[in-house]
Design a protein around this motif. Structure first.
Motif, PDB file in Angstrom:
ATOM      1  N   SER A  43       0.810  -1.208   0.000  1.00  0.00           N
ATOM      2  CA  SER A  43       0.000   0.000   0.000  1.00  0.00           C
ATOM      3  C   SER A  43       0.847   1.264   0.000  1.00  0.00           C
ATOM      4  CB  SER A  43      -0.938  -0.006   1.214  1.00  0.00           C
ATOM      5  OG  SER A  43      -0.181  -0.157   2.406  1.00  0.00           O
ATOM      6  N   ASP A  44       1.936   1.264   0.744  1.00  0.00           N
ATOM      7  CA  ASP A  44       2.794   2.438   0.819  1.00  0.00           C
ATOM      8  C   ASP A  44       3.967   2.270  -0.138  1.00  0.00           C
ATOM      9  OD1 ASP A  44       1.229   3.582   2.810  1.00  0.00           O
ATOM     10  OD2 ASP A  44       2.278   2.424   4.378  1.00  0.00           O
ATOM     11  N   ILE A  45       4.208   3.264  -0.973  1.00  0.00           N
ATOM     12  CA  ILE A  45       5.301   3.200  -1.931  1.00  0.00           C
ATOM     13  C   ILE A  45       6.594   3.608  -1.244  1.00  0.00           C
ATOM     14  CG2 ILE A  45       6.192   4.081  -4.103  1.00  0.00           C
ATOM     15  CD1 ILE A  45       3.723   2.279  -4.330  1.00  0.00           C
ATOM     16  N   VAL A  46       7.574   2.691  -1.275  1.00  0.00           N
ATOM     17  CA  VAL A  46       8.880   2.982  -0.696  1.00  0.00           C
ATOM     18  C   VAL A  46       9.761   3.602  -1.770  1.00  0.00           C
ATOM     19  CG1 VAL A  46      10.891   2.001   0.461  1.00  0.00           C
ATOM     20  CG2 VAL A  46       8.623   1.021   0.851  1.00  0.00           C
ATOM     21  N   ASP A  47      10.441   4.682  -1.419  1.00  0.00           N
ATOM     22  CA  ASP A  47      11.277   5.383  -2.382  1.00  0.00           C
ATOM     23  C   ASP A  47      12.660   4.729  -2.443  1.00  0.00           C
ATOM     24  OD1 ASP A  47      12.529   7.077  -4.085  1.00  0.00           O
ATOM     25  OD2 ASP A  47      12.436   8.855  -2.782  1.00  0.00           O
ATOM     26  N   PHE A  48      12.902   3.975  -3.532  1.00  0.00           N
ATOM     27  CA  PHE A  48      14.199   3.337  -3.745  1.00  0.00           C
ATOM     28  C   PHE A  48      15.027   4.082  -4.784  1.00  0.00           C
ATOM     29  CE2 PHE A  48      11.951  -0.814  -2.538  1.00  0.00           C
ATOM     30  CZ  PHE A  48      12.414  -0.749  -1.236  1.00  0.00           C
ATOM     31  N   SER A  49      14.535   5.207  -5.263  1.00  0.00           N
ATOM     32  CA  SER A  49      15.207   5.902  -6.357  1.00  0.00           C
ATOM     33  C   SER A  49      16.627   6.326  -5.988  1.00  0.00           C
ATOM     34  CB  SER A  49      14.400   7.134  -6.787  1.00  0.00           C
ATOM     35  OG  SER A  49      14.232   8.025  -5.698  1.00  0.00           O
ATOM     36  N   ALA A  50      16.858   6.595  -4.692  1.00  0.00           N
ATOM     37  CA  ALA A  50      18.201   7.019  -4.270  1.00  0.00           C
ATOM     38  C   ALA A  50      19.212   5.885  -4.367  1.00  0.00           C
ATOM     39  CB  ALA A  50      18.149   7.548  -2.832  1.00  0.00           C
ATOM     40  N   LEU A  51      18.735   4.634  -4.488  1.00  0.00           N
ATOM     41  CA  LEU A  51      19.634   3.495  -4.595  1.00  0.00           C
ATOM     42  C   LEU A  51      20.273   3.395  -5.981  1.00  0.00           C
ATOM     43  CD1 LEU A  51      17.502   0.739  -2.809  1.00  0.00           C
ATOM     44  CD2 LEU A  51      19.359   2.102  -1.830  1.00  0.00           C
ATOM     45  N   LEU A  52      19.683   4.070  -6.947  1.00  0.00           N
ATOM     46  CA  LEU A  52      20.171   3.984  -8.323  1.00  0.00           C
ATOM     47  C   LEU A  52      21.227   5.039  -8.604  1.00  0.00           C
ATOM     48  CD1 LEU A  52      16.792   3.452 -10.219  1.00  0.00           C
ATOM     49  CD2 LEU A  52      18.336   1.722  -9.259  1.00  0.00           C
ATOM     50  N   GLN A  53      22.285   4.637  -9.296  1.00  0.00           N
ATOM     51  CA  GLN A  53      23.319   5.575  -9.731  1.00  0.00           C
ATOM     52  C   GLN A  53      23.040   5.909 -11.195  1.00  0.00           C
ATOM     53  OE1 GLN A  53      27.285   4.209  -8.892  1.00  0.00           O
ATOM     54  NE2 GLN A  53      26.851   3.818  -6.738  1.00  0.00           N
ATOM     55  N   ARG A  54      22.363   7.004 -11.393  1.00  0.00           N
ATOM     56  CA  ARG A  54      21.880   7.337 -12.733  1.00  0.00           C
ATOM     57  C   ARG A  54      22.992   7.777 -13.672  1.00  0.00           C
ATOM     58  NH1 ARG A  54      16.267   7.369 -12.466  1.00  0.00           N
ATOM     59  NH2 ARG A  54      15.559   7.155 -10.303  1.00  0.00           N
ATOM     60  N   SER A  55      24.139   8.153 -13.144  1.00  0.00           N
ATOM     61  CA  SER A  55      25.264   8.541 -13.994  1.00  0.00           C
ATOM     62  C   SER A  55      26.194   7.357 -14.283  1.00  0.00           C
ATOM     63  CB  SER A  55      26.073   9.660 -13.323  1.00  0.00           C
ATOM     64  OG  SER A  55      26.596   9.221 -12.076  1.00  0.00           O
ATOM     65  N   SER A  56      25.860   6.191 -13.731  1.00  0.00           N
ATOM     66  CA  SER A  56      26.700   5.013 -13.906  1.00  0.00           C
ATOM     67  C   SER A  56      26.568   4.461 -15.321  1.00  0.00           C
ATOM     68  CB  SER A  56      26.304   3.943 -12.889  1.00  0.00           C
ATOM     69  OG  SER A  56      26.949   2.716 -13.159  1.00  0.00           O
ATOM     70  N   SER A  57      27.614   3.738 -15.759  1.00  0.00           N
ATOM     71  CA  SER A  57      27.557   3.064 -17.056  1.00  0.00           C
ATOM     72  C   SER A  57      26.692   1.810 -16.991  1.00  0.00           C
ATOM     73  CB  SER A  57      28.967   2.698 -17.520  1.00  0.00           C
ATOM     74  OG  SER A  57      29.593   1.822 -16.580  1.00  0.00           O
ATOM     75  N   VAL A  58      26.359   1.364 -15.767  1.00  0.00           N
ATOM     76  CA  VAL A  58      25.491   0.201 -15.596  1.00  0.00           C
ATOM     77  C   VAL A  58      24.050   0.646 -15.828  1.00  0.00           C
ATOM     78  CG1 VAL A  58      24.701  -1.594 -14.014  1.00  0.00           C
ATOM     79  CG2 VAL A  58      27.071  -0.792 -13.909  1.00  0.00           C
ATOM     80  N   PRO A  59      23.340   0.012 -16.781  1.00  0.00           N
ATOM     81  CA  PRO A  59      21.960   0.430 -17.074  1.00  0.00           C
ATOM     82  C   PRO A  59      21.079   0.378 -15.829  1.00  0.00           C
ATOM     83  CG  PRO A  59      22.747  -1.146 -18.704  1.00  0.00           C
ATOM     84  CD  PRO A  59      23.773  -1.126 -17.611  1.00  0.00           C
ATOM     85  N   LEU A  60      20.077   1.252 -15.788  1.00  0.00           N
ATOM     86  CA  LEU A  60      19.186   1.298 -14.632  1.00  0.00           C
ATOM     87  C   LEU A  60      18.455  -0.027 -14.435  1.00  0.00           C
ATOM     88  CD1 LEU A  60      17.672   4.900 -14.956  1.00  0.00           C
ATOM     89  CD2 LEU A  60      19.477   4.108 -13.410  1.00  0.00           C
ATOM     90  N   TRP A  61      18.065  -0.679 -15.531  1.00  0.00           N
ATOM     91  CA  TRP A  61      17.348  -1.946 -15.389  1.00  0.00           C
ATOM     92  C   TRP A  61      18.234  -2.997 -14.726  1.00  0.00           C
ATOM     93  CZ3 TRP A  61      19.333  -6.304 -17.506  1.00  0.00           C
ATOM     94  CH2 TRP A  61      20.202  -6.169 -18.610  1.00  0.00           C
ATOM     95  N   ARG A  62      19.536  -2.958 -15.044  1.00  0.00           N
ATOM     96  CA  ARG A  62      20.463  -3.910 -14.429  1.00  0.00           C
ATOM     97  C   ARG A  62      20.616  -3.620 -12.935  1.00  0.00           C
ATOM     98  NH1 ARG A  62      22.136  -8.658 -16.122  1.00  0.00           N
ATOM     99  NH2 ARG A  62      23.111  -7.924 -18.058  1.00  0.00           N
ATOM    100  N   GLN A  63      20.638  -2.352 -12.561  1.00  0.00           N
ATOM    101  CA  GLN A  63      20.737  -2.000 -11.145  1.00  0.00           C
ATOM    102  C   GLN A  63      19.491  -2.456 -10.385  1.00  0.00           C
ATOM    103  OE1 GLN A  63      22.216   2.020 -10.238  1.00  0.00           O
ATOM    104  NE2 GLN A  63      22.736   2.262 -12.402  1.00  0.00           N
ATOM    105  N   ILE A  64      18.323  -2.308 -11.004  1.00  0.00           N
ATOM    106  CA  ILE A  64      17.081  -2.753 -10.363  1.00  0.00           C
ATOM    107  C   ILE A  64      17.054  -4.270 -10.273  1.00  0.00           C
ATOM    108  CG2 ILE A  64      14.557  -2.829 -10.599  1.00  0.00           C
ATOM    109  CD1 ILE A  64      14.772  -0.051 -11.934  1.00  0.00           C
ATOM    110  N   GLU A  65      17.485  -4.936 -11.328  1.00  0.00           N
ATOM    111  CA  GLU A  65      17.566  -6.404 -11.302  1.00  0.00           C
ATOM    112  C   GLU A  65      18.450  -6.863 -10.148  1.00  0.00           C
ATOM    113  OE1 GLU A  65      19.451 -10.139 -13.859  1.00  0.00           O
ATOM    114  OE2 GLU A  65      19.779  -8.081 -14.508  1.00  0.00           O
ATOM    115  N   THR A  66      19.610  -6.238  -9.991  1.00  0.00           N
ATOM    116  CA  THR A  66      20.519  -6.596  -8.905  1.00  0.00           C
ATOM    117  C   THR A  66      19.887  -6.342  -7.549  1.00  0.00           C
ATOM    118  OG1 THR A  66      22.456  -6.094 -10.281  1.00  0.00           O
ATOM    119  CG2 THR A  66      22.792  -6.138  -7.893  1.00  0.00           C
TER     120      THR A  66
END
Length: 252
Positions: A2-25
């Motif tokens: 019910s409550d959305i947890v903010d995980f956006s800070a866990l992602l390194q958006r400037s990284s060469s690793v794609p965002l989908w790969r970071q979420i998969e990990t």
């Protein structure tokens, strides 16, 4: 959820690793840590979109790769669920691929892919208790046990002691039976090393996995009843197909 947890800070958006790969990990870690257990439903696509602050395509890529690693199963109209635990390969003194075959009620079906010879390097000579430069036999093979469990194997033997062993394996489709034919009816696992790397092209092709997907590699030394080294091997397995288990009671 019910409550959305903010995980956006866990992602390194400037990284060469794609965002989908970071979420998969990130989701893989949660599954391995038991945050989501077998049979549990993952948050919906929209909940993941909101939690990570990404678009739906990015989330779908992450979930698709989790499915490719056999960590999750998607059910149309119901959602994505954590898969059941994979087969546990228990590392013990008596660990053999034939034990895996018996678990799946599978007959030996090993297939010899290549055989060749090489002199023993200092490292291999030390492992196999041989003189440096001793002629070695090396085989490459694939063995399947059912349930999607397969391994690409490298086996290294002393040529003088095990001449004809590749042919014996080709006939019996089992290294256990081939060793019995060559006079070694009992052998045990002396040491095992576990690593992870990307597959070689031929490993990727034979195991039917993407070349960019890491594989688990078990390197091991088997010895006969007298404690003499028999073979040094490498078992290459897709991640997610097998879960390796080591119990403290099995450690000498």
């Amino acid at each position: 959820m019910s409550d959305i947890v903010d995980f956006s800070a866990l992602l390194q958006r400037s990284s060469s690793v794609p965002l989908w790969r970071q979420i998969e990990t990130d989701l893989t870690v949660d599954i391995q840590n038991g945050v989501y257990g077998p049979g549990d439903k993952l948050p919906s696509e929209q909940e993941l979109v909101n939690s990570y602050g990404v678009n739906r395509h990015t989330v779908r890529m992450a979930l698709a790769n989790l499915a490719g690693s056999r960590l999750v199963v998607a059910h149309r109209g119901r959602g994505v669920f954590v898969a059941e635990q994979p087969f546990e390969y228990r590392l013990s003194r008596d660990a053999k691929w034939s034990e895996v075959e018996r678990h799946f009620d599978a007959k030996p079906n090993g297939r010899l892919l290549e055989k060749y010879e090489r002199p023993a390097t200092r490292h291999l000579a030390r492992l196999l208790a041989l003189a440096e430069g001793t002629d070695l036999l090396i085989t490459e093979s694939v063995r399947e046990a059912g349930g999607g469990v397969a391994t690409y194997g490298y086996h290294i033997f002393e040529k003088a002691r095990f001449a004809g062993l590749p042919e014996a394996f080709a006939r019996s489709k089992s290294f256990t039976l081939a060793l019995i034919e060559r006079g070694v009816d009992k052998f045990f696992r002396a040491s095992t090393w576990i690593d992870c790397r990307l597959p070689r092209p031929r490993e990727s092709e034979v195991l039917n996995i993407p070349i960019e997907k890491p594989v688990v590699v078990m390197s091991y030394l088997d010895c006969d009843a007298d404690g003499l080294p028999v073979l040094y091997g490498h078992a290459v397995m897709p991640t997610g197909a097998v879960r390796i288990r080591i119990d403290s009671a099995d450690i000498a």
